[in-house]
Design a protein around this motif. Structure first.
Motif, short mmCIF file in Angstrom:
data_model
loop_
_atom_site.label_atom_id
_atom_site.label_comp_id
_atom_site.label_asym_id
_atom_site.label_seq_id
_atom_site.Cartn_x
_atom_site.Cartn_y
_atom_site.Cartn_z
N GLY A 248 0.82 -1.20 0.00
CA GLY A 248 0.00 0.00 0.00
C GLY A 248 0.85 1.24 0.00
N TYR A 249 0.20 2.37 -0.30
CA TYR A 249 0.92 3.66 -0.29
C TYR A 249 0.49 4.40 0.98
CZ TYR A 249 2.89 8.10 -1.68
OH TYR A 249 3.65 9.25 -1.72
N PHE A 250 1.48 4.95 1.69
CA PHE A 250 1.23 5.61 2.96
C PHE A 250 1.69 7.07 2.87
CE2 PHE A 250 1.50 1.15 3.70
CZ PHE A 250 0.55 0.88 4.67
N ASP A 251 0.76 7.97 3.27
CA ASP A 251 1.09 9.39 3.18
C ASP A 251 0.11 10.18 4.04
OD1 ASP A 251 2.25 11.78 2.48
OD2 ASP A 251 2.03 11.51 0.31
N VAL A 252 0.41 11.48 4.20
CA VAL A 252 -0.50 12.39 4.91
C VAL A 252 -1.70 12.67 4.01
CG1 VAL A 252 -0.73 14.68 5.94
CG2 VAL A 252 1.42 13.42 6.14
N PRO A 253 -2.94 12.56 4.51
CA PRO A 253 -4.11 12.82 3.67
C PRO A 253 -4.25 14.30 3.32
CG PRO A 253 -4.79 12.38 5.93
CD PRO A 253 -3.33 12.11 5.86
N GLU A 254 -4.77 14.55 2.11
CA GLU A 254 -4.95 15.92 1.62
C GLU A 254 -6.27 16.00 0.85
OE1 GLU A 254 -3.11 18.41 2.27
OE2 GLU A 254 -3.03 19.89 0.65
N GLU A 255 -6.93 17.17 0.90
CA GLU A 255 -8.17 17.40 0.16
C GLU A 255 -8.09 18.72 -0.59
OE1 GLU A 255 -11.59 17.26 2.65
OE2 GLU A 255 -11.68 15.06 2.67
N GLN A 256 -8.76 18.77 -1.74
CA GLN A 256 -8.78 19.99 -2.54
C GLN A 256 -10.04 19.99 -3.40
OE1 GLN A 256 -5.26 20.58 -4.87
NE2 GLN A 256 -6.09 22.32 -6.00
N GLU A 257 -10.77 21.10 -3.40
CA GLU A 257 -11.99 21.20 -4.21
C GLU A 257 -11.62 21.70 -5.61
OE1 GLU A 257 -16.37 23.39 -4.18
OE2 GLU A 257 -15.21 23.21 -2.33
N MET A 258 -12.17 21.01 -6.62
CA MET A 258 -11.86 21.36 -8.00
C MET A 258 -13.12 21.32 -8.86
SD MET A 258 -8.20 19.38 -8.62
CE MET A 258 -7.75 20.47 -9.97
N LYS B 111 -1.10 13.27 0.03
CA LYS B 111 -0.67 14.63 -0.29
C LYS B 111 0.18 14.68 -1.56
CE LYS B 111 1.51 18.65 1.85
NZ LYS B 111 2.14 19.18 3.09
N THR B 112 1.09 13.75 -1.70
CA THR B 112 1.99 13.73 -2.86
C THR B 112 1.22 13.58 -4.15
OG1 THR B 112 3.72 12.76 -1.48
CG2 THR B 112 4.00 12.61 -3.87
N TYR B 113 0.19 12.73 -4.14
CA TYR B 113 -0.57 12.46 -5.36
C TYR B 113 -1.60 13.55 -5.64
CZ TYR B 113 1.58 7.91 -6.10
OH TYR B 113 2.48 6.90 -6.37
N VAL B 114 -2.19 14.14 -4.59
CA VAL B 114 -3.12 15.25 -4.80
C VAL B 114 -2.41 16.40 -5.50
CG1 VAL B 114 -4.53 17.00 -3.65
CG2 VAL B 114 -4.66 14.62 -2.91
N ALA B 115 -1.15 16.61 -5.15
CA ALA B 115 -0.37 17.69 -5.77
C ALA B 115 -0.16 17.44 -7.26
CB ALA B 115 0.97 17.84 -5.06
N TYR C 243 -4.48 6.48 -6.52
CA TYR C 243 -4.80 6.68 -5.11
C TYR C 243 -5.71 7.88 -4.83
CZ TYR C 243 -0.75 3.59 -4.65
OH TYR C 243 0.14 2.56 -4.77
N ILE C 244 -6.37 8.39 -5.86
CA ILE C 244 -7.23 9.57 -5.71
C ILE C 244 -8.69 9.13 -5.70
CG2 ILE C 244 -8.02 11.69 -6.82
CD1 ILE C 244 -5.30 11.97 -5.54
N SER C 245 -9.44 9.71 -4.77
CA SER C 245 -10.89 9.51 -4.75
C SER C 245 -11.57 10.86 -4.93
CB SER C 245 -11.35 8.85 -3.45
OG SER C 245 -11.06 9.67 -2.34
N LEU C 246 -12.71 10.83 -5.63
CA LEU C 246 -13.48 12.05 -5.89
C LEU C 246 -14.79 11.97 -5.12
CD1 LEU C 246 -12.89 12.35 -9.75
CD2 LEU C 246 -11.59 13.44 -7.90
#
Length: 429
Positions: free
Chosen positions: A138-148, A182-186, A223-226
């Protein structure tokens, strides 16, 4: 010797053994016990494959304390091979196995292979011979959110039939929340949804869409969910029929007996090329209303915005329409003096008193045919205010501004020009 004095019989092992019937029973029982014991000790071993569901949960672990979240499958199946005596194997199930993740191994962000451990639990009647998979990835990271905002990607620009145009498409949820590591949201450049229209439309259509997060190269980001509020995302494409509609305004609050044929209306643009929703009975481009209280003798000019007309979409370059409403020269005006004392107050709340303390004008301008205006007297002009409270509105004492209604008696075809307001003071009795 009496019955009470008879000697009691004693148990004799010798008699029990040397009794043929008893000896046969004892021999059979002993043989069965020996057979069972021998069968258990000499029973052949066998293997059994068991599928064990494993829930991926990193709550209350070091990983969670570090602020990391796991991005990957939320569950998996571990195939375990156990070895046991043949007579025991059939009763061994997934409940007898202890399958878990060694969560303490994740202390940094990134892709990790978390070891899986499998043991026989509290039972010692079998052994674990092998299992697969041995790790969870699995991929482990700090969670991040952004509205688009969702961007629409049409497979063709020409998707309406001849004689029709498409209105502005409408998404039931125009924005989505992009969440993930966070890395993938960016890496997310935009959220797009493909709109595949293979047949030309001649009526409004609503279709389901599937948005996806992509990077600057158009590749889907892992790893992104909408997330969005609706159960599913839909796109409504209004399809409009092209028509040439005449421009029109409505004269409102016309006085009784007025001859509307004498009031002339001229438009800077007589017609507009527009799109109308199929099935609607729209026959004109309704620009708005003109109130008689805004009309005086001569030419009256009004400008209407043509870009936001109800029920239609303007297809040509028309943005504004100027309307001239002409009151003919055989009409005239007359100013009638008025005062606060002459204003009648209607529907004063029970238990309250009200009085008019001021008017915004000391005269009222009356417009009408010369024949009606000629004999108009002050007593023919009546002013009133309505104090009826709006539904759900509480009664408030003090001073307020209220509109004044002007009524004209015995002067057909006349109206009051302008807007009049009265200052009314309300108090409890």
């Amino acid at each position: 010797m009496s019955e009470q004095q008879k000697p009691k019989k004693r148990f004799s092992l010798r008699k029990l053994i040397y009794n043929d019937k008893n000896l046969i029973i004892i021999s059979l029982l002993a043989a069965v016990c020996i057979w069972i014991a021998t069968s258990m000790n000499l029973s052949p071993e066998t293997t059994k494959n068991i599928s064990v569901p494993l829930k991926i949960d990193f709550s209350d672990t070091v990983t969670e304390e570090l602020g990391f979240k796991c991005y990957g499958e939320s569950s998996m199946t571990v195939n375990v091979t156990v070895r046991a005596k043949k007579y025991l194997a059939k009763d061994i199930s997934a409940d007898d196995l202890d399958v878990k993740l060694q969560t303490s191994s994740v202390t940094t962000t990134g892709i990790h292979e978390v070891p899986i451990s499998v043991s026989a639990g509290d039972s010692g009647d079998f052994t674990v011979e092998s299992y697969y998979p041995t790790v969870y990835t699995g991929y482990f990271d700090v969670p991040e959110e952004q509205e688009m905002e969702i961007k629409l990607n049409y497979n063709t620009k020409d998707y309406v039939a001849d004689g029709f145009v498409a209105g502005e498409s409408l998404l039931n949820e125009p924005n989505v929340v992009v969440s993930g590591p966070k890395t993938y949201v960016a890496r997310v450049s935009k959220v797009v949804a493909d709109v595949n229209l293979n047949d030309k439309l001649s009526e409004t259509a609503t279709i389901n869409i599937e948005p996806k997060a992509v990077d600057v190269y158009g590749n889907k980001v892992d790893y992104i969910s909408l997330n969005y509020g609706a159960e599913k995302l839909t796109l409504t494409i209004p399809v409009l029929k092209v028509k040439q509609l005449g421009t029109h305004v409505t004269l409102t609050d016309a006085p009784e007996s007025v001859d509307l044929s004498k009031i002339k209306i001229y438009y800077s643009t007589d017609s507009i090329r527009a799109g109308v929703l199929a099935g609607t009975d729209i026959k004109a481009a309704e620009l708005g209303e003109v109130h008689f209280s805004d009309l005086r003798v001569g030419e009256n000019t009004f400008t209407f915005n043509a870009t936001q007309l109800e029920g239609i979409t303007v297809l040509d370059d028309t943005e504004k329409v100027t309307v001239r409403v002409v009151v003919p020269s055989d009409y005239t005006s007359k100013d009638i003096d008025v005062s606060a004392a002459g204003v009648k107050l209607n529907n004063v709340p029970a238990g309250y008193t009200a009085k008019v303390t001021a008017l915004n004008s000391d005269s009222v301008t009356i417009i009408g045919p010369k024949s009606a205006i000629r004999g108009l007297k002050a007593k023919n002009v009546m002013l009133s205010c309505d104090l009826t409270a709006k539904k759900g509105e509480s009664i408030k004492t003090g001073t307020r501004q209220l509109p004044v209604t002007v009524s004209i008696a015995k002067a057909d075809g006349t109206w009051a020009y302008g807007t009049y307001r009265a200052t009314v003071e309300l108090s409890k009795k």
